[in-house]
Write an enzyme that holds these catalytic residues in place. Structure first.
Site, PDB file in Angstrom:
ATOM      1  N   ASP A  66       0.877  -1.169   0.000  1.00  0.00           N
ATOM      2  CA  ASP A  66       0.000   0.000   0.000  1.00  0.00           C
ATOM      3  C   ASP A  66       0.916   1.220   0.000  1.00  0.00           C
ATOM      4  O   ASP A  66       1.563   1.522   1.008  1.00  0.00           O
ATOM      5  CB  ASP A  66      -0.896  -0.005   1.242  1.00  0.00           C
ATOM      6  N   SER A 146       2.242  13.884 -14.646  1.00  0.00           N
ATOM      7  CA  SER A 146       1.275  14.070 -15.724  1.00  0.00           C
ATOM      8  C   SER A 146       1.447  15.465 -16.292  1.00  0.00           C
ATOM      9  O   SER A 146       1.877  16.386 -15.584  1.00  0.00           O
ATOM     10  CB  SER A 146      -0.155  13.904 -15.189  1.00  0.00           C
ATOM     11  N   TYR A 159      -6.095  16.794  -8.874  1.00  0.00           N
ATOM     12  CA  TYR A 159      -5.154  16.004  -9.678  1.00  0.00           C
ATOM     13  C   TYR A 159      -3.985  16.876 -10.123  1.00  0.00           C
ATOM     14  O   TYR A 159      -2.817  16.498  -9.982  1.00  0.00           O
ATOM     15  CB  TYR A 159      -5.885  15.427 -10.882  1.00  0.00           C
ATOM     16  N   LYS A 163       0.121  16.352  -9.144  1.00  0.00           N
ATOM     17  CA  LYS A 163       1.097  16.084 -10.209  1.00  0.00           C
ATOM     18  C   LYS A 163       2.104  17.226 -10.336  1.00  0.00           C
ATOM     19  O   LYS A 163       3.284  16.991 -10.638  1.00  0.00           O
ATOM     20  CB  LYS A 163       0.373  15.840 -11.529  1.00  0.00           C
TER      21      LYS A 163
END
Length: 288
Positions: A66, A146, A159, A163
């Site tokens: 994890d 990303s 998000y 990133k």
């Protein structure tokens, strides 16, 4: 550099290698006959990847992990040191996707995505950098971010934030680790065919539908991103931006930041963003 010559022991650990880009990267290493540690929370997917790795000529090692737990990353290193006497390359790949207007995202979802997308990278780097320094043998770290962390498209704030942080972390480590012969690359693709939608989170169904469309219409596959990543590691290239739209939006933002935000602000206010995102992304090709 030839990876097999640079790292003759041929040992890599990849988080989230049970599917998507992580699996594609694992198979690229398998074709070079590497030993690949699959650090994955989904044991069934990990075993599927292990079977595919064997078929491609690699030697898999599955480790339940994890990535949001620093102790699990420490355990990964402990197992690898016991089984392989060390590691050469770390790839922090595990991640999830999300979208939503800033004020509608629950705080627990912020904690969720920060834990997986950012803290896991911190835990991985922190654990393995200590090993690289102790061993004195050099190494390599690949952090999967990303293009979202560069271009900051609207309605993707959680998000984008995680990133962008991974990119900044990687930029810092690129310099810090150069003196101990540890290379760093950061991978920044735009939309490509992957399984990120499996754990996608958004408070609005509209954004899920948009994301489904964008990922579904993607022309680039995870295998293509993996191949480009491998080639970039061999060249010790820092920014790994596979698609032309990502590279050119990055250039546009760097060279013309005020114009960049003016154009995208106008597009968003007029509602053009929803209807024509694919075309908007391709606009960046004007700046080639």
């Amino acid at each position: 550099m030839d990876l097999n010559k640079k790292f003759p022991e041929k040992r890599v650990v990849i988080t989230g290698a049970g599917s998507g880009l992580g699996r594609a990267l694992a198979l690229e290493f398998a074709r070079k006959n590497w030993r690949i540690a699959i650090a994955e929370i989904n044991d069934e997917r990990a075993e599927e990847s292990a079977k595919m790795i064997r078929e491609q000529g690699g030697i898999p090692l599955t480790i339940h992990c994890d990535v949001t737990l620093p102790g699990d990353m420490e355990q990964v290193l402990t197992i690898i040191r016991r089984e392989w006497k060390g590691v050469d390359i770390l790839i922090n790949n595990a991640g999830v996707a999300s979208a939503g207007w800033f004020e509608r995202i629950p705080l627990e979802k912020w904690n969720w995505i920060i834990g997986i997308n950012l803290m896991s990278v911190i835990y991985g780097c922190r654990t393995f950098i200590r090993y690289f320094k102790e061993s004195g043998a050099g190494g390599y770290i690949v952090n999967v971010a990303s293009s979202a962390g560069i271009v900051s498209l609207p309605e993707m704030v959680s998000y984008n934030t995680t990133k962008a942080a991974v990119i900044s972390l990687s930029e810092t480590l690129r310099t810090e680790l150069s003196k101990i012969n540890v290379g760093v690359s950061v991978v920044c693709p735009t939309f490509f065919k992957t399984n990120l939608m499996d754990q996608f989170s958004s408070p609005d169904e509209r954004q899920r539908q948009l994301a489904d469309t964008f990922f579904g219409n993607a022309k680039i596959t995870s295998e293509q991103v993996a191949r480009h990543t491998m080639a970039s590691i061999e060249k010790n290239r820092f920014y790994v931006i596979t698609q032309a739209d990502g590279r050119n939006m990055w250039r546009m933002k760097r060279w013309f930041p005020e114009l960049y935000f003016k154009i995208f602000g106008s597009i968003y206010k007029k509602g053009i963003f929803d209807r024509h995102l694919g075309k908007i992304l391709r606009m960046a090709n004007w700046f080639q």
